[in-house]
Scaffold this active site. Structure first.
Site, short mmCIF file in Angstrom:
data_model
loop_
_atom_site.label_atom_id
_atom_site.label_comp_id
_atom_site.label_asym_id
_atom_site.label_seq_id
_atom_site.Cartn_x
_atom_site.Cartn_y
_atom_site.Cartn_z
CG ASP A 135 40.77 54.58 60.87
OD1 ASP A 135 39.56 54.39 61.08
OD2 ASP A 135 41.43 53.91 60.05
CE1 TYR A 137 43.99 46.93 63.66
CE2 TYR A 137 44.42 46.58 65.98
CZ TYR A 137 44.60 46.22 64.66
OH TYR A 137 45.43 45.15 64.37
CG HIS A 142 40.69 44.47 60.95
ND1 HIS A 142 41.18 44.12 59.70
CD2 HIS A 142 41.41 45.56 61.34
CE1 HIS A 142 42.16 44.97 59.36
NE2 HIS A 142 42.32 45.84 60.34
NE ARG A 151 50.42 42.32 66.46
CZ ARG A 151 49.78 43.26 65.75
NH1 ARG A 151 50.45 44.18 65.12
NH2 ARG A 151 48.47 43.27 65.67
CD GLU A 208 42.43 48.90 56.82
OE1 GLU A 208 43.30 48.08 57.16
OE2 GLU A 208 42.16 49.91 57.50
CD GLU A 210 38.41 52.16 58.65
OE1 GLU A 210 38.04 53.14 59.33
OE2 GLU A 210 39.59 51.81 58.54
CG ASP A 242 42.09 53.38 56.41
OD1 ASP A 242 42.80 54.26 55.89
OD2 ASP A 242 42.43 52.73 57.42
NE ARG A 246 46.14 45.95 54.02
CZ ARG A 246 45.41 46.55 54.94
NH1 ARG A 246 46.00 47.20 55.94
NH2 ARG A 246 44.10 46.54 54.87
CD GLN A 249 49.14 48.75 57.57
OE1 GLN A 249 48.55 48.58 56.50
NE2 GLN A 249 48.54 48.61 58.74
CE1 TYR A 253 54.06 46.56 61.76
CE2 TYR A 253 52.58 47.41 63.43
CZ TYR A 253 53.32 46.38 62.92
OH TYR A 253 53.32 45.16 63.53
CE LYS A 262 46.03 51.71 57.64
NZ LYS A 262 44.80 50.91 57.52
CB THR A 266 40.74 58.59 53.85
OG1 THR A 266 42.01 58.30 54.44
CG2 THR A 266 39.65 57.90 54.65
CB THR A 358 39.17 46.85 58.81
OG1 THR A 358 40.22 47.67 58.32
CG2 THR A 358 38.70 45.91 57.73
CD GLU A 372 40.71 41.48 58.00
OE1 GLU A 372 40.52 42.64 57.56
OE2 GLU A 372 40.07 40.98 58.95
#
Lengths: 427, 427
Positions: A135, A137, A142, A151, A208, A210, A242, A246, A249, A253, A262, A266, A358, A372
């Protein structure tokens, strides 16, 4: 070899409703189960599933070199392994056979009975045995949104993002086709303000939005595929949800990436739309600044104009569309992803699947995840039935649709639709 | 069912040299290719490979319920899928057939000729078709060392590490058996002090000393397996070299984890040593403080005393052992890893493989990677031929060995030995 299957003037003798995703110009590939418990490779025109195994047995692929049991299989891997020339010959032949002007099959009621099924009478299966699932990114929007939330709002994109199509390995064993329900996962999370984690049902299950592409045999171990040749190894595309937890995650992660957040599920749409069918919808992707390193540089149009949308359907209510996006927003192209993936000699086989990541667009209504769209749960979304969602509730169904449209033809993917069930109860 | 195959008093009528990893008490499982191009499931005693397909055809498994072609296959997946009871019956029968006191096969020269090969006359294959490969990160010493070097020496362990057996998905398509050489990968790296990356051969190719376990079919999608039951689903173990390109890893790994730094190659030893054979070497793992959450709690001995060592052999020179470690140093047990992996309902199938993560011990000579042994290249290692290594050079062979030993018996894994070739040149 000309892709005669794409002729927009062609009509089929099979009924195709207006706005169908599956006109005779599409001819996707999938695998289905009949009521007689026969599994076969097939294609679809309008609301009819077509048994390619039966077509082959009845000699309609005469003149095309195919192994005897090419389509009497429960995966497309062998067919995909045969390469682009075979894909085109078969697609062109199917277009020819179902052309309203061709009486050969049209007027053979006995053969039609064997070959053609109503979609409602078949059950779609996973189209390929997926050896490895990667997968990416690759949506700048996104990655920026997630970076802002998780972050640093001032330095949302990490330093490598504009240089690398960042990706990671996913789990093949839990990829399921549209229609298969998915359980809310249990998992370890760290409640806000705490230092000790807890174990329980995830409280923030997300989709997600995708797409994914499916490859043929690309290389031997050690060999890289140049970005300029990568396109030849891509068979086609599907829609992909996906599923993401959250809260799990966020806690798990670092430093090795998402794992249990995840790999519980899927979901993919069951018909692989070929790159040949998508050819008329080729378009430029976003400008890449800074210029990527030479091994990722490509000229011309390497994105595709594919409209995407996501709807949430609560139980016993109608669906509400919560996002409109487009594949063309993706920063890194599929060719760049595949060239990067093999740049270290990583072997890629027939039936391997690579997700886009995503696909969020530039506007708030084009974001590709609840994370989001609700900005981390701060701005709940109102559904048509009056209820609100921060994330996905038990018994909600998430429906992703995708289609291309120009003045001449519409080529669609159908949908990937999956219901989120409450946590699994072990007997 | 008693594991009679483990009887330490038993001797085989096949010659077994002293200190062999493969006495009659081991009976590992693998897949090999004969000079006649036949692929079969087999076992090994001393330096002899035993064709289980031929044993079955000649009716030596009479009375054990097996499908007709159980061993005439190119993978062990079906056999592993049959479950623990079958594994024990078959291992016990093999021990019985090759017991020096049993004349049945011993005195049948014609059958012996069909069944038994010299190890030098067969070529070992991958023992299983690996659907999904997971790699954990379960050595506290390794995680601490890496944290000190890459992140913060004062807070080397990330907050989740003592609560979660951290893991991530690896690549199945590039797992190769011992003996297959591996090319130095090309890749994108960020030179020290620069802001623009470059593309070229990795300058810091490393090994990681690991073991891996192979599972039978564990669960259906959605279902979790309690830590107390996890052991029943583990078939056996192999040695694993998780080839790693440190410069590529450093630049690519945020935020989704290692990808091209790892997926160019993973090498494993070809014989799966069963958990039954390892039973006499059960021991306690390190004390876990803080106490894990209930779904990860277990009582009793769940680690194994397995001596591990790594040697580097330059071309035309003798090997130098650079690390001595032990499986028992691992903080998280295999049962905890598997229980955690399925805690969210992730499906685990027969033939899936789960790596331990680098197994570093508490002392500097027990670190499981060059990254740690040379502390990021600062303290090069001197080899017997006088040359120095910060990382692995082209044409070096990395050899990982592993064995258990007590007063009664030695059960070994053989080795995983693989040569690092220069970068692949595309023709």
């Amino acid at each position: 070899m000309p892709i005669t299957a794409n002729d927009t003037n062609r009509k089929s003798w099979l009924e195709v409703l207006e706005n169908s995703d599956f006109p005779i110009q599409n001819i996707p590939f999938g695998v289905f189960l009949t009521k007689e418990n026969v599994v076969t490779v097939g294609t679809r025109i309008g609301n009819f599933a077509i048994d390619l195994g039966a077509l082959q047995q009845l000699n309609y692929f005469e003149g095309i070199e195919l192994t005897d049991d090419m389509f009497m299989q429960d995966t497309l891997n062998d067919f995909i392994s045969d390469g682009q020339k075979t894909w085109r010959l078969v697609r062109n032949r199917i277009a020819d056979l179902f052309d309203e002007k061709n009486p050969k099959l049209r007027d053979n009621i006995k053969d039609r009975d064997i070959i053609i099924f109503k979609m409602e009478d078949v059950e779609m299966q996973l189209p390929v045995l997926i050896g490895d699932y990667t997968d990416f990114y690759s949506s700048k929007e996104h990655a920026t949104n997630v970076g802002k939330m998780f972050r640093d709002p001032e330095n949302a994109l990490l330093p490598n993002w504009l240089h690398i199509p960042v990706g990671y390995h996913g789990r093949s064993s839990t990829i399921v086709p549209s229609g298969i329900p998915v359980h809310r996962p249990m998992g370890q999370t760290l409640p806000a303000g705490e230092t000790t984690p807890v174990f329980g049902p995830s409280r923030s299950v997300d989709f997600e939005l995708e797409t994914a592409f499916i490859t043929t045999d690309v290389n031997i171990m050690g060999e890289n595929i140049p970005v300029t040749e990568a396109e030849d190894y891509i068979f086609g595309m599907v829609l992909l949800n996906d599923w993401s937890a959250r809260d799990i995650q966020k806690w798990e992660y670092v430093p090795l990436g998402p794992f249990l957040a995840k790999n519980f599920a899927t979901s993919i749409s069951p018909w692989i739309v070929t790159m040949d069918a998508l050819e008329p919808f080729r378009t430029k992707g976003p400008k890449q600044e800074p210029t990527p390193l030479p091994y990722l540089q490509q000229k011309g149009k390497h994105s595709f104009d594919i409209n995407l949308e996501v709807a949430i359907q609560p139980e016993h209510a109608e669906p509400t569309v919560v996002s409109h996006s487009n594949f063309k927003y993706l920063y890194w192209s599929m060719c760049q992803q595949l060239a990067h993936h093999t740049s270290n000699g990583c072997r890629v086989n027939s039936g391997d699947m690579m997700g886009s990541g995503t696909i969020s667009g530039p506007t708030e209504d084009s974001f590709g995840s609840m994370l989001e769209l609700t900005w981390g749960g701060k701005n709940p979304i109102k559904l048509k039935d009056g209820s609100e969602r921060k994330f996905i509730n038990d018994n909600d169904t998430v429906i992703i649709k995708g289609f291309c449209q120009n003045g001449h033809v519409r080529i669609g993917f159908g949908e990937v639709s999956s219901k989120l069930l409450p946590p699994f109860v072990r007997k």
